[in-house]
Each structure stands twice: as structure tokens, then as C-alpha cells.
Motif scaffolding. Structure first.
Motif, short mmCIF file in Angstrom:
data_model
loop_
_atom_site.label_atom_id
_atom_site.label_comp_id
_atom_site.label_asym_id
_atom_site.label_seq_id
_atom_site.Cartn_x
_atom_site.Cartn_y
_atom_site.Cartn_z
N MET A 34 -12.35 -99.37 -46.55
CA MET A 34 -12.20 -100.35 -46.24
C MET A 34 -13.13 -100.93 -45.21
O MET A 34 -13.44 -100.18 -44.36
CB MET A 34 -10.64 -100.70 -45.87
N ALA A 35 -13.11 -102.13 -45.20
CA ALA A 35 -13.94 -103.00 -44.12
C ALA A 35 -13.58 -104.40 -43.88
O ALA A 35 -13.00 -105.05 -44.90
CB ALA A 35 -15.64 -102.84 -44.63
N TRP A 36 -13.94 -104.98 -42.97
CA TRP A 36 -13.84 -106.49 -42.74
C TRP A 36 -15.36 -106.97 -42.29
O TRP A 36 -16.27 -106.35 -41.83
CB TRP A 36 -13.09 -106.66 -41.41
N PHE A 37 -15.50 -108.27 -43.15
CA PHE A 37 -16.95 -108.74 -42.87
C PHE A 37 -16.40 -110.29 -42.40
O PHE A 37 -15.30 -110.65 -42.40
CB PHE A 37 -17.54 -108.99 -44.42
N GLY A 50 -15.54 -101.34 -40.17
CA GLY A 50 -15.34 -100.31 -41.32
C GLY A 50 -14.24 -99.05 -41.08
O GLY A 50 -14.44 -98.58 -39.74
N ILE A 51 -13.61 -98.45 -42.10
CA ILE A 51 -12.54 -97.47 -41.90
C ILE A 51 -12.78 -96.57 -43.35
O ILE A 51 -12.75 -97.02 -44.05
CB ILE A 51 -11.41 -98.11 -41.40
N SER A 52 -12.79 -95.38 -42.64
CA SER A 52 -12.83 -94.38 -43.84
C SER A 52 -11.40 -94.31 -44.47
O SER A 52 -10.38 -94.94 -44.03
CB SER A 52 -13.16 -92.83 -43.18
N PHE A 68 -12.62 -105.50 -30.87
CA PHE A 68 -12.07 -105.43 -32.07
C PHE A 68 -11.43 -104.03 -32.55
O PHE A 68 -12.15 -103.02 -32.27
CB PHE A 68 -12.54 -105.95 -33.44
N ALA A 69 -10.31 -103.89 -33.33
CA ALA A 69 -10.22 -102.58 -33.73
C ALA A 69 -9.68 -102.75 -35.13
O ALA A 69 -8.61 -103.43 -35.62
CB ALA A 69 -9.00 -101.95 -32.79
N ILE A 70 -9.94 -101.67 -35.89
CA ILE A 70 -9.65 -101.68 -37.39
C ILE A 70 -8.86 -100.70 -37.43
O ILE A 70 -9.01 -99.46 -36.81
CB ILE A 70 -10.98 -101.56 -38.33
N SER A 71 -7.72 -100.81 -38.35
CA SER A 71 -6.78 -99.84 -38.50
C SER A 71 -6.32 -99.62 -40.01
O SER A 71 -6.46 -100.77 -40.74
CB SER A 71 -5.58 -99.71 -37.74
N ARG A 72 -5.67 -98.69 -40.59
CA ARG A 72 -5.12 -98.85 -41.78
C ARG A 72 -3.77 -98.11 -41.96
O ARG A 72 -3.67 -97.04 -41.15
CB ARG A 72 -5.96 -98.27 -42.99
N TYR A 95 -13.28 -111.78 -44.29
CA TYR A 95 -13.12 -111.20 -45.59
C TYR A 95 -12.76 -109.76 -45.41
O TYR A 95 -13.37 -108.93 -44.90
CB TYR A 95 -14.22 -111.26 -46.69
N CYS A 96 -11.75 -109.34 -46.27
CA CYS A 96 -11.30 -107.81 -46.44
C CYS A 96 -12.34 -107.18 -47.58
O CYS A 96 -12.56 -108.04 -48.50
CB CYS A 96 -10.04 -108.02 -46.83
N ASN A 97 -12.81 -106.18 -47.38
CA ASN A 97 -13.86 -105.30 -48.55
C ASN A 97 -13.23 -104.03 -48.59
O ASN A 97 -12.83 -103.31 -47.66
CB ASN A 97 -15.20 -105.28 -48.01
N GLY A 98 -13.23 -103.63 -50.01
CA GLY A 98 -12.67 -102.40 -50.28
C GLY A 98 -13.90 -101.88 -51.32
O GLY A 98 -14.39 -102.33 -51.96
N TRP A 99 -14.29 -100.57 -51.11
CA TRP A 99 -15.25 -99.61 -51.99
C TRP A 99 -14.65 -98.52 -52.50
O TRP A 99 -14.11 -97.59 -51.85
CB TRP A 99 -16.47 -99.53 -50.86
N LEU A 100 -14.96 -98.63 -53.97
CA LEU A 100 -14.07 -97.52 -54.52
C LEU A 100 -14.85 -97.18 -55.89
O LEU A 100 -15.23 -98.03 -56.53
CB LEU A 100 -12.68 -97.80 -55.10
N GLY A 101 -15.53 -96.11 -55.94
CA GLY A 101 -16.43 -95.65 -57.02
C GLY A 101 -17.68 -96.54 -57.56
O GLY A 101 -17.91 -96.86 -58.58
N GLY A 102 -18.03 -96.87 -56.14
CA GLY A 102 -19.40 -97.71 -56.51
C GLY A 102 -19.34 -99.12 -56.70
O GLY A 102 -20.19 -100.00 -57.10
#
Length: 116
Positions: A34-37, A50-52, A68-72, A95-102
């Protein structure tokens, strides 16, 4: 597929704080990086944080490091962005961003305005 919905934006004075949330649905959230842009008026979209998948690894743009601090919370399928010591130059749509399987997934954005 991953659906993302941001919330928490608004108007705040310089020096103030906001916490953005991004609720995810559709796939196993714990498998999504996950990430924020953000995108300011007239500028390109830029990476903020971004966060793993596990939450153990995090990265930040230099412009927000230390503020800033990102958490999940994988149990709640939610990623957060705690924003402190806000500056007028932080004004943007976040914007919230998610990356999964390309594949990249995006939320609709939430607006943050920081007044001086």
C-alpha cells in the motif's frame, strides 16, 4: 481486484494535523503493498509514503519525512496516513494506492487543504 476508498481529508491550518484512512475490499488486504500519493494543482502525482504487506517496512518522500507516518491494520483492511506539522505546500488531493500481482489500484482521492 482491489477497491479503495479514502476518507479524512479537509481544511486545516498550517501546523495542524489530519489522519487519512483508506479502506480496502475485494482481495486479501494483507497481500497488497500500500502507498499514498498526492497531486497538487498543476503538478504531477507524486509518491508520499509506502508500506509493505506486513507493515514492517515503510518509506517516505523526503518532503514529508519526520512529519507523516503511514500505518496499516490488516485486520481492518485499512491503511492510514497520519499527517502532522502540515504546511501549505502539502495541499493536494491524496490518493491511496494498492499494488498486487503487477496491478496498480487507486482510490478516488481525498482533498487536503492547508491554509497559511
Amino acid at each position: 481486484q482491489v477497491q479503495l476508498v479514502e476518507s479524512g481529508g479537509g481544511l486545516v491550518q498550517a501546523g495542524g494535523s489530519l489522519r487519512l484512512s483508506c479502506a480496502a475490499s475485494g482481495r486479501t488486504f494483507s497481500g497488497v503493498v500500500m502507498a499514498w500519493f498526492r497531486q497538487a494543482p498543476g503538478k504531477e502525482r507524486e509518491f508520499v509514503a509506502g508500506i509493505s504487506r506486513s507493515g514492517l517496512s515503510r518509506g517516505y518522500a523526503d518532503s514529508v519525512k519526520g512529519r507523516f507516518a503511514i500505518s496499516r491494520d490488516n485486520a481492518k483492511n485499512t491503511v492510514y496516513l497520519q499527517m502532522n506539522s502540515l504546511k501549505p505546500e502539502d495541499t493536494a488531493v491524496y490518493y491511496c494506492n494498492g499494488w498486487l500481482g503487477g496491478h496498480d489500484y487507486w482510490g478516488q482521492g481525498t482533498s487536503v487543504t492547508v491554509s497559511s
